[in-house]
Design a protein around this motif. Structure first.
Motif, PDB file in Angstrom:
ATOM      1  N   UNK A 122       0.711  -1.109  -0.003  1.00 50.15           N
ATOM      2  CA  UNK A 122       0.003  -0.029   0.138  1.00 50.15           C
ATOM      3  C   UNK A 122       0.672   1.312   0.069  1.00 50.15           C
ATOM      4  N   UNK A 123       1.886   1.212   0.781  1.00 53.03           N
ATOM      5  CA  UNK A 123       2.927   2.294   0.680  1.00 53.03           C
ATOM      6  C   UNK A 123       3.384   2.602  -0.672  1.00 53.03           C
ATOM      7  N   UNK A 124       3.863   1.472  -1.226  1.00 51.09           N
ATOM      8  CA  UNK A 124       4.564   1.567  -2.585  1.00 51.09           C
ATOM      9  C   UNK A 124       3.394   2.338  -3.612  1.00 51.09           C
ATOM     10  N   UNK A 125       2.075   1.667  -3.349  1.00 48.21           N
ATOM     11  CA  UNK A 125       1.147   1.971  -4.341  1.00 48.21           C
ATOM     12  C   UNK A 125       0.837   3.738  -3.905  1.00 48.21           C
ATOM     13  N   UNK A 126       0.892   4.060  -2.833  1.00 47.46           N
ATOM     14  CA  UNK A 126       0.851   5.441  -2.841  1.00 47.46           C
ATOM     15  C   UNK A 126       1.942   6.141  -3.059  1.00 47.46           C
ATOM     16  N   UNK A 127       2.977   5.871  -2.827  1.00 46.38           N
ATOM     17  CA  UNK A 127       4.261   6.543  -3.492  1.00 46.38           C
ATOM     18  C   UNK A 127       3.894   6.918  -4.842  1.00 46.38           C
ATOM     19  N   UNK A 128       3.715   5.859  -5.743  1.00 40.97           N
ATOM     20  CA  UNK A 128       3.731   5.963  -7.277  1.00 40.97           C
ATOM     21  C   UNK A 128       2.643   6.993  -7.378  1.00 40.97           C
ATOM     22  N   UNK A 129       1.373   6.680  -6.695  1.00 46.88           N
ATOM     23  CA  UNK A 129       0.400   7.722  -7.154  1.00 46.88           C
ATOM     24  C   UNK A 129       0.827   9.095  -6.500  1.00 46.88           C
ATOM     25  N   UNK A 130       1.462   9.287  -5.667  1.00 48.50           N
ATOM     26  CA  UNK A 130       1.829  10.738  -5.216  1.00 48.50           C
ATOM     27  C   UNK A 130       2.797  11.260  -6.300  1.00 48.50           C
ATOM     28  N   UNK A 131       3.639  10.530  -6.972  1.00 48.14           N
ATOM     29  CA  UNK A 131       4.421  10.871  -7.982  1.00 48.14           C
ATOM     30  C   UNK A 131       3.804  11.384  -9.414  1.00 48.14           C
ATOM     31  N   UNK A 132       2.628  10.505  -9.728  1.00 44.55           N
ATOM     32  CA  UNK A 132       1.862  10.818 -10.655  1.00 44.55           C
ATOM     33  C   UNK A 132       0.597  11.946 -10.606  1.00 44.55           C
ATOM     34  N   UNK A 133       0.335  12.157  -9.537  1.00 40.69           N
ATOM     35  CA  UNK A 133      -0.527  13.262  -9.450  1.00 40.69           C
ATOM     36  C   UNK A 133       0.130  14.408  -8.983  1.00 40.69           C
ATOM     37  N   UNK A 182      -0.767  17.293  -7.314  1.00 39.10           N
ATOM     38  CA  UNK A 182      -0.841  17.990  -6.213  1.00 39.10           C
ATOM     39  C   UNK A 182      -0.221  17.230  -4.961  1.00 39.10           C
ATOM     40  N   UNK A 183       0.029  16.076  -4.873  1.00 42.18           N
ATOM     41  CA  UNK A 183       0.317  15.271  -3.849  1.00 42.18           C
ATOM     42  C   UNK A 183       1.725  14.751  -4.172  1.00 42.18           C
ATOM     43  N   UNK A 184       2.552  15.056  -3.172  1.00 47.43           N
ATOM     44  CA  UNK A 184       4.036  14.426  -3.239  1.00 47.43           C
ATOM     45  C   UNK A 184       4.071  13.046  -2.779  1.00 47.43           C
ATOM     46  N   UNK A 185       5.199  12.401  -3.202  1.00 48.61           N
ATOM     47  CA  UNK A 185       5.418  10.867  -2.960  1.00 48.61           C
ATOM     48  C   UNK A 185       5.510  10.742  -1.372  1.00 48.61           C
ATOM     49  N   UNK A 186       5.804  11.281  -0.549  1.00 46.65           N
ATOM     50  CA  UNK A 186       5.976  11.014   0.727  1.00 46.65           C
ATOM     51  C   UNK A 186       4.441  11.163   1.444  1.00 46.65           C
ATOM     52  N   UNK A 187       3.538  12.042   0.947  1.00 45.40           N
ATOM     53  CA  UNK A 187       2.188  12.210   1.252  1.00 45.40           C
ATOM     54  C   UNK A 187       1.510  10.732   1.017  1.00 45.40           C
ATOM     55  N   UNK A 188       1.796  10.411  -0.566  1.00 46.21           N
ATOM     56  CA  UNK A 188       1.134   9.358  -0.948  1.00 46.21           C
ATOM     57  C   UNK A 188       1.693   7.938  -0.095  1.00 46.21           C
ATOM     58  N   UNK A 189       2.764   7.920   0.063  1.00 47.12           N
ATOM     59  CA  UNK A 189       3.370   6.873   0.798  1.00 47.12           C
ATOM     60  C   UNK A 189       2.547   6.541   2.073  1.00 47.12           C
ATOM     61  N   UNK A 190       2.387   7.790   2.920  1.00 47.71           N
ATOM     62  CA  UNK A 190       1.911   7.748   4.169  1.00 47.71           C
ATOM     63  C   UNK A 190       0.284   7.569   3.863  1.00 47.71           C
ATOM     64  N   UNK A 191      -0.342   7.959   3.124  1.00 47.71           N
ATOM     65  CA  UNK A 191      -1.706   7.746   2.718  1.00 47.71           C
ATOM     66  C   UNK A 191      -1.975   6.152   2.207  1.00 47.71           C
ATOM     67  N   UNK A 192      -0.959   5.662   1.663  1.00 51.30           N
ATOM     68  CA  UNK A 192      -1.160   4.243   1.168  1.00 51.30           C
ATOM     69  C   UNK A 192      -0.874   3.394   2.302  1.00 51.30           C
ATOM     70  N   UNK A 193       0.109   3.541   3.171  1.00 45.97           N
ATOM     71  CA  UNK A 193       0.359   2.728   4.073  1.00 45.97           C
ATOM     72  C   UNK A 193      -0.736   2.708   5.141  1.00 45.97           C
ATOM     73  N   UNK A 194      -1.262   3.834   5.546  1.00 44.17           N
ATOM     74  CA  UNK A 194      -2.327   4.250   6.425  1.00 44.17           C
ATOM     75  C   UNK A 194      -3.715   3.402   5.941  1.00 44.17           C
ATOM     76  N   UNK A 195      -4.009   3.584   4.508  1.00 46.50           N
ATOM     77  CA  UNK A 195      -5.297   2.827   4.089  1.00 46.50           C
ATOM     78  C   UNK A 195      -5.174   1.453   4.377  1.00 46.50           C
ATOM     79  N   UNK A 196      -3.643   0.824   4.139  1.00 50.02           N
ATOM     80  CA  UNK A 196      -3.655  -0.597   3.891  1.00 50.02           C
ATOM     81  C   UNK A 196      -3.851  -1.005   5.634  1.00 50.02           C
TER      82      UNK A 196
END
Length: 73
Positions: free
Chosen positions: A39-50, A52-66
């Motif tokens: 989940x953290x890896x998927x969130x980090x990749x999503x953060x790179x693509x989006x 507005x969101x940076x990869x650390x925020x995506x990483x934390x969001x993905x890990x938190x959701x998982x």
């Protein structure tokens, strides 16, 4: 009488604490470690693509959701 689901009450904090402590002690051997890292890896990749969101925020969001998905089961 308490009719609510025990995971919906304030005990979810204890569930998260227990899960994170178990992951810290057992490392990769804990059953939740793999899904949370995925989940953290998927969130980090999503953060790179989006834009507005940076990869650390995506990483934390993905890990938190998982982790949330593991706890609510």
């Amino acid at each position: 009488m308490n009719d609510q689901d025990p995971r919906q009450g304030p005990d979810w904090v204890e569930d998260v604490k227990t899960e994170v402590t178990g992951m810290a002690k057992e490392g990769i051997n804990h059953p939740s470690t793999g899904p949370v890292l995925t989940g953290a890896a998927i969130g980090a990749v999503a953060g790179l693509v989006l834009p507005i969101v940076s990869w650390p925020v995506g990483l934390l969001a993905g890990a938190g959701f998982a982790l949330y998905q593991r706890i609510k089961k």
